[in-house]
Write a protein that holds these residues in place. Sequence first.
Motif, PDB file in Angstrom:
ATOM      1  N   LEU A 489       0.869  -1.178   0.000  1.00 12.07           N
ATOM      2  CA  LEU A 489       0.000   0.000   0.000  1.00 12.07           C
ATOM      3  C   LEU A 489       0.910   1.233   0.000  1.00 12.07           C
ATOM      4  CD1 LEU A 489      -1.583  -2.422   1.535  1.00 12.07           C
ATOM      5  CD2 LEU A 489      -3.104  -0.608   2.319  1.00 12.07           C
ATOM      6  N   GLU A 490       1.194   1.764  -1.170  1.00  8.93           N
ATOM      7  CA  GLU A 490       2.220   2.798  -1.305  1.00  8.93           C
ATOM      8  C   GLU A 490       1.740   4.077  -1.971  1.00  8.93           C
ATOM      9  OE1 GLU A 490       6.218   0.086  -1.845  1.00  8.93           O
ATOM     10  OE2 GLU A 490       4.898   0.313  -3.590  1.00  8.93           O
ATOM     11  N   GLN A 491       0.745   3.982  -2.809  1.00 11.12           N
ATOM     12  CA  GLN A 491       0.362   5.131  -3.637  1.00 11.12           C
ATOM     13  C   GLN A 491      -0.698   5.980  -2.937  1.00 11.12           C
ATOM     14  OE1 GLN A 491      -1.988   5.491  -7.734  1.00 11.12           O
ATOM     15  NE2 GLN A 491       0.000   4.505  -8.019  1.00 11.12           N
ATOM     16  N   ALA A 492      -0.332   7.212  -2.591  1.00 11.73           N
ATOM     17  CA  ALA A 492      -1.271   8.142  -1.969  1.00 11.73           C
ATOM     18  C   ALA A 492      -2.275   8.657  -3.010  1.00 11.73           C
ATOM     19  CB  ALA A 492      -0.507   9.288  -1.327  1.00 11.73           C
ATOM     20  N   PRO A 493      -3.453   9.110  -2.569  1.00 12.19           N
ATOM     21  CA  PRO A 493      -3.937   9.137  -1.182  1.00 12.19           C
ATOM     22  C   PRO A 493      -4.366   7.756  -0.705  1.00 12.19           C
ATOM     23  CG  PRO A 493      -5.639   9.956  -2.651  1.00 12.19           C
ATOM     24  CD  PRO A 493      -4.428   9.741  -3.497  1.00 12.19           C
ATOM     25  N   PHE A 494      -4.617   7.687   0.609  1.00 10.91           N
ATOM     26  CA  PHE A 494      -4.996   6.428   1.227  1.00 10.91           C
ATOM     27  C   PHE A 494      -6.440   6.534   1.751  1.00 10.91           C
ATOM     28  CE2 PHE A 494      -0.427   7.141   1.848  1.00 10.91           C
ATOM     29  CZ  PHE A 494       0.053   6.129   1.024  1.00 10.91           C
ATOM     30  N   TYR A 495      -7.118   5.380   1.795  1.00 10.22           N
ATOM     31  CA  TYR A 495      -8.558   5.370   2.078  1.00 10.22           C
ATOM     32  C   TYR A 495      -8.893   4.392   3.201  1.00 10.22           C
ATOM     33  CZ  TYR A 495      -8.706   7.588  -2.526  1.00 10.22           C
ATOM     34  OH  TYR A 495      -8.499   8.415  -3.588  1.00 10.22           O
ATOM     35  N   ALA A 496     -10.019   4.663   3.862  1.00 15.22           N
ATOM     36  CA  ALA A 496     -10.497   3.773   4.933  1.00 15.22           C
ATOM     37  C   ALA A 496     -12.015   3.720   4.934  1.00 15.22           C
ATOM     38  CB  ALA A 496      -9.993   4.259   6.287  1.00 15.22           C
ATOM     39  N   VAL A 497     -12.543   2.537   5.248  1.00 12.72           N
ATOM     40  CA  VAL A 497     -13.983   2.316   5.446  1.00 12.72           C
ATOM     41  C   VAL A 497     -14.151   1.569   6.761  1.00 12.72           C
ATOM     42  CG1 VAL A 497     -16.001   1.027   4.633  1.00 12.72           C
ATOM     43  CG2 VAL A 497     -14.621   2.328   3.007  1.00 12.72           C
ATOM     44  N   ARG A 498     -15.111   1.988   7.551  1.00 11.38           N
ATOM     45  CA  ARG A 498     -15.347   1.363   8.862  1.00 11.38           C
ATOM     46  C   ARG A 498     -16.177   0.094   8.702  1.00 11.38           C
ATOM     47  NH1 ARG A 498     -18.653   1.859  13.721  1.00 11.38           N
ATOM     48  NH2 ARG A 498     -17.315   2.041  15.580  1.00 11.38           N
ATOM     49  N   ILE A 499     -15.684  -0.980   9.293  1.00 12.11           N
ATOM     50  CA  ILE A 499     -16.341  -2.291   9.245  1.00 12.11           C
ATOM     51  C   ILE A 499     -16.931  -2.602  10.614  1.00 12.11           C
ATOM     52  CG2 ILE A 499     -15.995  -4.765   8.901  1.00 12.11           C
ATOM     53  CD1 ILE A 499     -15.660  -3.166   6.346  1.00 12.11           C
ATOM     54  N   VAL A 500     -18.193  -3.027  10.632  1.00 13.33           N
ATOM     55  CA  VAL A 500     -18.861  -3.370  11.886  1.00 13.33           C
ATOM     56  C   VAL A 500     -19.339  -4.825  11.829  1.00 13.33           C
ATOM     57  CG1 VAL A 500     -19.555  -1.004  12.391  1.00 13.33           C
ATOM     58  CG2 VAL A 500     -21.051  -2.450  11.003  1.00 13.33           C
ATOM     59  N   ALA A 501     -19.813  -5.300  12.962  1.00 14.30           N
ATOM     60  CA  ALA A 501     -20.216  -6.702  13.074  1.00 14.30           C
ATOM     61  C   ALA A 501     -21.548  -6.951  12.396  1.00 14.30           C
ATOM     62  CB  ALA A 501     -20.302  -7.103  14.548  1.00 14.30           C
ATOM     63  N   GLY A 502     -21.554  -7.894  11.458  1.00 11.69           N
ATOM     64  CA  GLY A 502     -22.780  -8.221  10.752  1.00 11.69           C
ATOM     65  C   GLY A 502     -22.857  -9.695  10.419  1.00 11.69           C
ATOM     66  N   SER A 503     -23.833 -10.029   9.608  1.00  7.00           N
ATOM     67  CA  SER A 503     -24.013 -11.426   9.213  1.00  7.00           C
ATOM     68  C   SER A 503     -24.741 -11.478   7.882  1.00  7.00           C
ATOM     69  CB  SER A 503     -24.823 -12.191  10.268  1.00  7.00           C
ATOM     70  OG  SER A 503     -26.138 -11.658  10.354  1.00  7.00           O
ATOM     71  N   LEU A 504     -24.678 -12.658   7.267  1.00  4.96           N
ATOM     72  CA  LEU A 504     -25.465 -12.918   6.062  1.00  4.96           C
ATOM     73  C   LEU A 504     -26.780 -13.603   6.414  1.00  4.96           C
ATOM     74  CD1 LEU A 504     -22.656 -14.223   3.686  1.00  4.96           C
ATOM     75  CD2 LEU A 504     -23.527 -11.894   3.924  1.00  4.96           C
ATOM     76  N   GLY A 505     -26.889 -14.070   7.638  1.00  5.80           N
ATOM     77  CA  GLY A 505     -28.073 -14.781   8.105  1.00  5.80           C
ATOM     78  C   GLY A 505     -27.762 -15.408   9.444  1.00  5.80           C
ATOM     79  N   THR A 506     -28.636 -16.289   9.895  1.00  8.13           N
ATOM     80  CA  THR A 506     -28.473 -16.908  11.206  1.00  8.13           C
ATOM     81  C   THR A 506     -28.363 -18.422  11.096  1.00  8.13           C
ATOM     82  OG1 THR A 506     -30.886 -16.759  11.451  1.00  8.13           O
ATOM     83  CG2 THR A 506     -29.547 -15.057  12.519  1.00  8.13           C
ATOM     84  N   PHE A 507     -27.648 -19.012  12.052  1.00 11.68           N
ATOM     85  CA  PHE A 507     -27.461 -20.458  12.116  1.00 11.68           C
ATOM     86  C   PHE A 507     -28.330 -21.100  13.192  1.00 11.68           C
ATOM     87  CE2 PHE A 507     -22.859 -20.333  10.341  1.00 11.68           C
ATOM     88  CZ  PHE A 507     -23.323 -20.507   9.054  1.00 11.68           C
ATOM     89  N   ALA A 508     -28.483 -20.432  14.335  1.00  6.96           N
ATOM     90  CA  ALA A 508     -29.348 -20.969  15.386  1.00  6.96           C
ATOM     91  C   ALA A 508     -30.773 -21.018  14.848  1.00  6.96           C
ATOM     92  CB  ALA A 508     -29.269 -20.103  16.635  1.00  6.96           C
ATOM     93  N   GLY A 509     -31.472 -22.098  15.127  1.00 11.75           N
ATOM     94  CA  GLY A 509     -32.819 -22.217  14.576  1.00 11.75           C
ATOM     95  C   GLY A 509     -33.581 -23.373  15.187  1.00 11.75           C
TER      96      GLY A 509
END
Length: 587
Positions: A489-509
């Motif tokens: 990762l060398e070429q400016a400018p540099f970028y960021a995106v915030r990642i939070v806890a999620g899911s594609l679905g649920t397993f408990a059922g």
Amino acid sequence: MTQRLPNQGVLEDQYDVIVVGSGAAGLSTAVRAAHQGLSVLVLEKTEVFGGTSAWSGGWLWIPRNPLAQRAGIQEPFDAPLAYAKSEMGERCPDERVLAFLEKGPEMVSFFEQETALRFVDGNAIPDFHTSNGHALGGRSVAAAPFDGRALGDWKYTLRKPLSVISLWGMGIASGQDLKHFFNATRSLRSALYVAKRVGRHVIDLLRDGRSTQLVNGNALVAALLKSAVDKKVYLQNNAHVSALIKHGERVTGVDVVIDGKPTKIGARHGVVLAAGGFPHDTKRQKALFPQTAGQQHFSAAPKTNTGDGLNMAEEIGAKIRDDLDNPGAWSPVSLVPSKQGAIHFPHLIERAKPGIIAVLPNGRRFTSEADSYHDFMKALFEATPTGEEPYCWLLADHRAQRRWGLGWSRPFPFPTSFYERQGYLHKGETWHALAQKIGVPSTALVHTVDRFNRDAQLGHDRDFARGASPYNAIQGDPENRPNPSLAALEQAPFYAVRIVAGSLGTFAGIATNEQGQALTNHGSPISGLFAVGNDMSSVFEGNYPSGGITLGPAMTFGYIIANNLKTLSEKPATDLNSSEEENHAVL
């Protein structure tokens, strides 16, 4: 405005089978049951059909499938079973795993030969892990592209692709389709391909108001929807099922509100719950998701999936499994601002591309970014101190963002300024400047990037062996050397995106047996009640061994349940009454 359905005749007050939910699990059950001569009603809570499946990649994990066999890939039954055992440990073999592995290939053959659904192979796609019994390919299939015009007016009832991962409402398939879009500014052939796709999409929008070039899960659901219509399944939208009806110990129908009007509809042989699990049931999340430390959970599933199937089953005594290795199919997501509230973008692809890394709030990496979405989130949970919100930052240099995009922020030629103004994409001319913007210690971040860059130049990630596994490698860029997943990762400018806890679905059922029957807390089947898809407790006990392990079991058990319902329909009434008495004695 209510979406009007094409004329199907009059809704009756009783059917052989009632299916609650219209994702791939519900529709596959309905299509197979109708093919065998049963009358079937599908009740969908929302205006549109398709559920989470319509937003999915459309992949199914089906070891020993016909497409692999036709390509000369032969493996014994014990090979995928060994892999399941290595992934599940003492929880395997489960009778449901054996049923899934046995019936999966048969299910694919049925849909290939008897319905509108066609598949493409995933013969080069490896399993997520290299544990005992893993394969380097031949265990995956996906829905082939589907021309939505074949649905006629039913195309307007199909859930559209998730807006933030489509291009102006046009889905883009993984594999060669996606590769052409990534290469559109680098290859004349790819540019012409993209121009043709986009041109057709513009015509679709002008003529139909939506894309008809359907791929991924949208193609899967469209083909199943077409098959359901062809086989005279009655499809009802805006139908909120509120309770199960019981006669003695047998489930015999449902209470449902259709377009605001309450009614009762009977089921002669069974009710099948396929309502999509509980990804947006906050009460059950708090009880089962300790990983999120009491913070909000951001599922990428439709927000109307609020646990209706589980709640109704629990009310009549069904067991809800809460002892799985993981209660959810974890996925990193970012929050895309919109007028209707944040849209949850699932980060499934770009994490593994060269020139992109992820860091904790302390500025340090915590895992191989090229691992599966589920493993990535497990690592984030483990790295987050107890009681704190699990989140991280996905970082890219200018070259990587322009090549691959970063979440919702699309690659060149889309300008980054739009995403910056929305507060989604953060930019810094130096790593120190970016660190200050996102609240990460700059010294730690610079050290992390410098160390990663040195490793990337050598092609070896000393910390997490990124790119070393077959799955890591295939997720990267085969043209990138010496490691398809690593680039500095060398070429400016540099970028960021915030990642939070999620899911594609649920397993408990809902606890089920190998026939898909719902079980009580004592382990006995509830007569007339079945569960499938994410309403059914995970076949793999909350483990995620490969891509497609949600849809693969979902459609396979839809097929199994339909076969079981056909068998029940052929039994004399006295046999059914006897079965009810036996269940009552156990209960």
